[in-house]
Design a protein around this motif. Structure first.
Motif, PDB file in Angstrom:
ATOM      1  N   TRP A   1      30.058  55.952  44.199  1.00  0.00           N
ATOM      2  CA  TRP A   1      30.357  54.655  43.803  1.00  0.00           C
ATOM      3  C   TRP A   1      31.462  54.015  44.617  1.00  0.00           C
ATOM      4  O   TRP A   1      31.616  52.575  44.422  1.00  0.00           O
ATOM      5  N   ALA A   2      32.388  54.972  45.206  1.00  0.00           N
ATOM      6  CA  ALA A   2      33.475  54.218  45.402  1.00  0.00           C
ATOM      7  C   ALA A   2      33.364  52.944  46.571  1.00  0.00           C
ATOM      8  O   ALA A   2      34.079  51.730  46.157  1.00  0.00           O
ATOM      9  N   GLU A   3      32.568  53.044  47.521  1.00  0.00           N
ATOM     10  CA  GLU A   3      32.553  51.814  48.439  1.00  0.00           C
ATOM     11  C   GLU A   3      31.879  50.784  47.862  1.00  0.00           C
ATOM     12  O   GLU A   3      32.269  49.566  48.206  1.00  0.00           O
TER      13      GLU A   3
ATOM     14  N   ARG B   1      32.492  45.287  44.073  1.00  0.00           N
ATOM     15  CA  ARG B   1      32.714  45.537  42.726  1.00  0.00           C
ATOM     16  C   ARG B   1      31.423  45.566  41.521  1.00  0.00           C
ATOM     17  O   ARG B   1      31.465  45.483  40.463  1.00  0.00           O
ATOM     18  N   THR B   2      30.643  46.760  42.004  1.00  0.00           N
ATOM     19  CA  THR B   2      29.406  47.010  41.503  1.00  0.00           C
ATOM     20  C   THR B   2      28.916  48.436  41.621  1.00  0.00           C
ATOM     21  O   THR B   2      29.488  49.107  42.495  1.00  0.00           O
TER      22      THR B   2
ATOM     23  N   THR C   1      31.137  53.220  34.401  1.00  0.00           N
ATOM     24  CA  THR C   1      31.752  51.809  35.208  1.00  0.00           C
ATOM     25  C   THR C   1      32.623  51.123  34.398  1.00  0.00           C
ATOM     26  O   THR C   1      33.644  50.733  35.006  1.00  0.00           O
ATOM     27  N   ALA C   2      32.343  50.922  33.015  1.00  0.00           N
ATOM     28  CA  ALA C   2      33.472  50.386  32.289  1.00  0.00           C
ATOM     29  C   ALA C   2      34.945  51.075  32.389  1.00  0.00           C
ATOM     30  O   ALA C   2      35.932  50.255  32.310  1.00  0.00           O
TER      31      ALA C   2
ATOM     32  N   GLU D   1      39.705  44.611  36.710  1.00  0.00           N
ATOM     33  CA  GLU D   1      38.688  43.625  37.215  1.00  0.00           C
ATOM     34  C   GLU D   1      37.434  44.125  36.856  1.00  0.00           C
ATOM     35  O   GLU D   1      36.978  45.354  36.542  1.00  0.00           O
ATOM     36  N   ASP D   2      36.457  43.139  36.771  1.00  0.00           N
ATOM     37  CA  ASP D   2      35.064  43.244  36.377  1.00  0.00           C
ATOM     38  C   ASP D   2      34.336  44.211  37.325  1.00  0.00           C
ATOM     39  O   ASP D   2      34.561  43.781  38.517  1.00  0.00           O
ATOM     40  N   VAL D   3      33.375  45.185  37.013  1.00  0.00           N
ATOM     41  CA  VAL D   3      32.836  45.971  37.732  1.00  0.00           C
ATOM     42  C   VAL D   3      31.339  46.078  37.089  1.00  0.00           C
ATOM     43  O   VAL D   3      31.186  46.283  36.020  1.00  0.00           O
ATOM     44  N   ASP D   4      30.360  45.560  37.873  1.00  0.00           N
ATOM     45  CA  ASP D   4      29.062  45.155  37.345  1.00  0.00           C
ATOM     46  C   ASP D   4      28.330  46.671  37.589  1.00  0.00           C
ATOM     47  O   ASP D   4      28.771  47.385  38.255  1.00  0.00           O
TER      48      ASP D   4
END
Length: 281
Positions: free
Chosen positions: A144-146, A152-153, A203-204, A212-215
């Motif tokens: 998921w890093a990229e 930010r998802t 993710t949370a 920062e927010d990550v969806d």
């Protein structure tokens, strides 16, 4: 002397320094030339664990052997006895094999037939062996890093299905114990994290660490299958999605073996994130 295969991977790059710090004589094996970052005094050999002829000179004089089958070797290759015979002929008295929890929970899974063949060959070899069966790796979150860096998802299937993913550093620590200490001969250890954590919760945790927010966007099974087909053998994909989406009760439950071996609880997912945060920034 301890020979470590997969020395540049998620487990090996922690295992090699652990053994070096303990004063062991280490040969780190990879298919590529000597990587950067190996501890001072650690020898490197370029060899292919899937080619027993290339491994014979590397194993010469080994007392112990950490065996990790990489990638395509989980599906096909030489008879397990070719490599095990090379290790035994070289004098190795202790072998630690990285296997998978699936061989405990789903013993008929076609995707893990070869690992079961290696397990059986080790048991029949007469050597001092230990089998490590980890569950899902915390480091799978690197996939998921990229998308975290650029959008930010996180995109993943089965957002609310929780599994006790294990920090590869804990696998390395258990491997080091099995390679260096008495009391692990003939044992099979199932290695999991301390608690089940879903992709949405992972993710949370990443979001909290970044500040920062990550969806989180949930993929369908079909979408996940198409994505995984880019880098995973077809025979492995469905079995993997079954574990991720419809895990058995034993696959959902954190086990005691990490603490049993190390005398401390397994590391939580958040600790793995904290150490690897630059990958997501």
């Amino acid at each position: 002397m301890i020979v470590v295969t997969g020395a540049t991977g998620n487990i090996g790059r922690t295992l090699v320094p652990l053994l070096a710090e303990a004063g062991e004589d280490i040969v780190a094996v990879s298919r590529r030339p000597r990587p950067e970052g190996l501890p001072t005094g650690v020898r490197h050999s370029q060899a292919d664990v899937g080619n027993s002829a290339s491994m014979r000179p590397v194993l010469d004089g080994a007392d112990a052997f950490f065996l990790l089958l990489g990638g395509e070797l989980n599906g096909h290759g030489e008879s397990p006895n070719a490599l095990l015979d090379a290790a035994l002929d070289a004098g190795a008295k202790r072998i630690v094999l990285l296997s998978s929890q699936i061989n405990s929970t789903r013993p008929e899974a076609l995707s893990h037939t070869r690992l079961r063949e290696f397990e059986a060959a080790m048991r029949a070899s007469g050597t001092d062996f230990t089998i490590l069966r980890p569950g899902g790796f915390a480091s799978n979150a690197f996939a998921w890093a990229e998308s975290v860096r650029t959008k930010r998802t996180v995109f993943a299937p089965f957002g609310d299905v929780a599994l006790p993913v294990i920090d590869p550093a804990d696998i390395a620590a258990v491997a080091a114990a099995a390679l260096c200490e008495e009391g692990h001969s003939g044992r099979t250890y199932e290695l999991t994290g301390p608690e089940a954590v879903s992709p949405r919760r992972q993710t949370a945790v990443i979001s909290e660490a970044l500040g920062e927010d990550v969806d989180f966007v949930e993929l369908s099974r079909e979408q996940a299958h198409a994505h995984m087909a880019q880098f995973m053998p077809a025979e492995v994909i469905d079995g993997t999605l079954d574990v991720l989406g419809v895990p058995l009760p034993t696959e959902r439950t954190a086990g005691p073996d990490v603490e049993k071996v190390l005398g401390r609880p397994a590391r939580p997912f958040g600790e793995w994130v904290a150490r690897n945060l630059p990958a997501f920034q």
